[in-house]
Design a protein around this motif. Structure first.
Motif, PDB file in Angstrom:
ATOM      1  N   ALA A 211       0.832  -1.242   0.111  1.00  0.00           N
ATOM      2  CA  ALA A 211      -0.027  -0.127   0.020  1.00  0.00           C
ATOM      3  C   ALA A 211       0.827   1.480   0.161  1.00  0.00           C
ATOM      4  CB  ALA A 211      -1.160   0.252   1.683  1.00  0.00           C
ATOM      5  N   ASP A 212       0.811   1.983  -1.135  1.00  0.00           N
ATOM      6  CA  ASP A 212       1.441   3.175  -0.631  1.00  0.00           C
ATOM      7  C   ASP A 212       0.751   4.417   0.080  1.00  0.00           C
ATOM      8  OD1 ASP A 212       3.723   4.745  -1.989  1.00  0.00           O
ATOM      9  OD2 ASP A 212       2.224   5.741  -3.819  1.00  0.00           O
ATOM     10  N   ASN A 213       1.764   5.455   0.245  1.00  0.00           N
ATOM     11  CA  ASN A 213       1.315   6.836   0.672  1.00  0.00           C
ATOM     12  C   ASN A 213       0.918   6.331   2.242  1.00  0.00           C
ATOM     13  OD1 ASN A 213      -0.471   7.302  -2.037  1.00  0.00           O
ATOM     14  ND2 ASN A 213       0.920   8.601  -1.890  1.00  0.00           N
ATOM     15  N   VAL A 214       1.329   4.997   3.026  1.00  0.00           N
ATOM     16  CA  VAL A 214       1.043   5.486   4.101  1.00  0.00           C
ATOM     17  C   VAL A 214       2.213   5.938   5.314  1.00  0.00           C
ATOM     18  CG1 VAL A 214       0.430   2.884   4.421  1.00  0.00           C
ATOM     19  CG2 VAL A 214       2.570   3.712   5.159  1.00  0.00           C
ATOM     20  N   LEU A 215       3.029   6.533   5.180  1.00  0.00           N
ATOM     21  CA  LEU A 215       3.930   8.045   6.008  1.00  0.00           C
ATOM     22  C   LEU A 215       3.149   9.723   5.212  1.00  0.00           C
ATOM     23  CD1 LEU A 215       7.004   6.336   6.299  1.00  0.00           C
ATOM     24  CD2 LEU A 215       5.241   6.220   7.703  1.00  0.00           C
ATOM     25  N   SER A 216       3.063   9.537   4.278  1.00  0.00           N
ATOM     26  CA  SER A 216       2.753  10.703   4.040  1.00  0.00           C
ATOM     27  C   SER A 216       1.377  11.286   3.843  1.00  0.00           C
ATOM     28  CB  SER A 216       3.225  11.288   1.872  1.00  0.00           C
ATOM     29  OG  SER A 216       1.664  10.035   1.411  1.00  0.00           O
TER      30      SER A 216
END
Length: 197
Positions: free
Chosen positions: A154-159
């Motif tokens: 899954a992308d974007n989990v920190l941003s």
């Protein structure tokens, strides 16, 4: 493999994305593609796998799709990408064709919550890059299509931690998964399926 056709289309899409950001094009109209290092990671992740079946939720204009399709063709895998925006679907088809990876990539147009239940395949890798508030529901929808050893990225989990922090915590608390947050680009959550549930 990364041949000149693939590299040329990736470079053009990177330039287009940078230009749209610089011009302040509204977020929903932009490609909203992954950062280059994330594309490289996806390519490296699927390339060594034989007959790797990949599902991408959120194909946009095909940037990450091209990285994935170029990777799976190494040992004969396939990519199935889902995208709902008609303009992006058209761009996806053109870009994937131009990159020369159309034989390894298919696209299903429509809302993922309508198209996913009709897909009967089982996948080795799922790349989740859709609307952030839908990740939890999309993960639940795709879970039945995963066997032990499958991985969800899954992308974007920190941003987007305010939205997706709960997604990461839920994956890491799930005893049927082994899940880790990878601090690459905008943050990736890698979840390996340990057993069916």
């Amino acid at each position: 493999m990364l041949d000149d056709r693939v590299r040329a289309v990736l470079a053009r899409l990177e330039a287009e994305d940078a230009d749209e950001r610089a011009r302040g094009v509204p977020r929903e109209q932009r490609a909203r593609q992954v950062a280059r290092a994330t594309g490289q990671f996806l390519f490296a992740f699927v390339s060594p796998q034989t007959d790797c079946e990949v599902l991408e939720i959120g194909g946009s204009r095909g940037y990450s799709s091209i990285w994935l399709a170029a990777g799976v063709r190494t040992f004969g895998g396939r990519l199935l990408s889902l995208e709902s925006d008609p303009a992006k679907v058209e761009a996806w088809r053109a870009n994937v064709e131009e990159a020369g990876v159309a034989d390894w990539a298919d696209l299903i147009e429509g809302d993922a919550f309508e198209t996913l239940p009709r897909i009967e395949d089982v996948f080795d890798v799922v790349f989740l890059d859709a609307e952030k508030e839908q990740y939890e529901q999309l993960f639940a929808e795709v879970r039945a299509k995963l066997e032990p050893g499958a991985v969800v990225i899954a992308d974007n989990v920190l941003s987007h931690q305010e939205t997706l922090g709960a997604y990461s915590r839920a994956r890491q608390a799930d005893p049927t998964l082994e899940s880790v947050t990878l601090p690459l680009d905008r943050g990736l959550e890698l979840s390996v399926v340990l057993r069916s549930h």
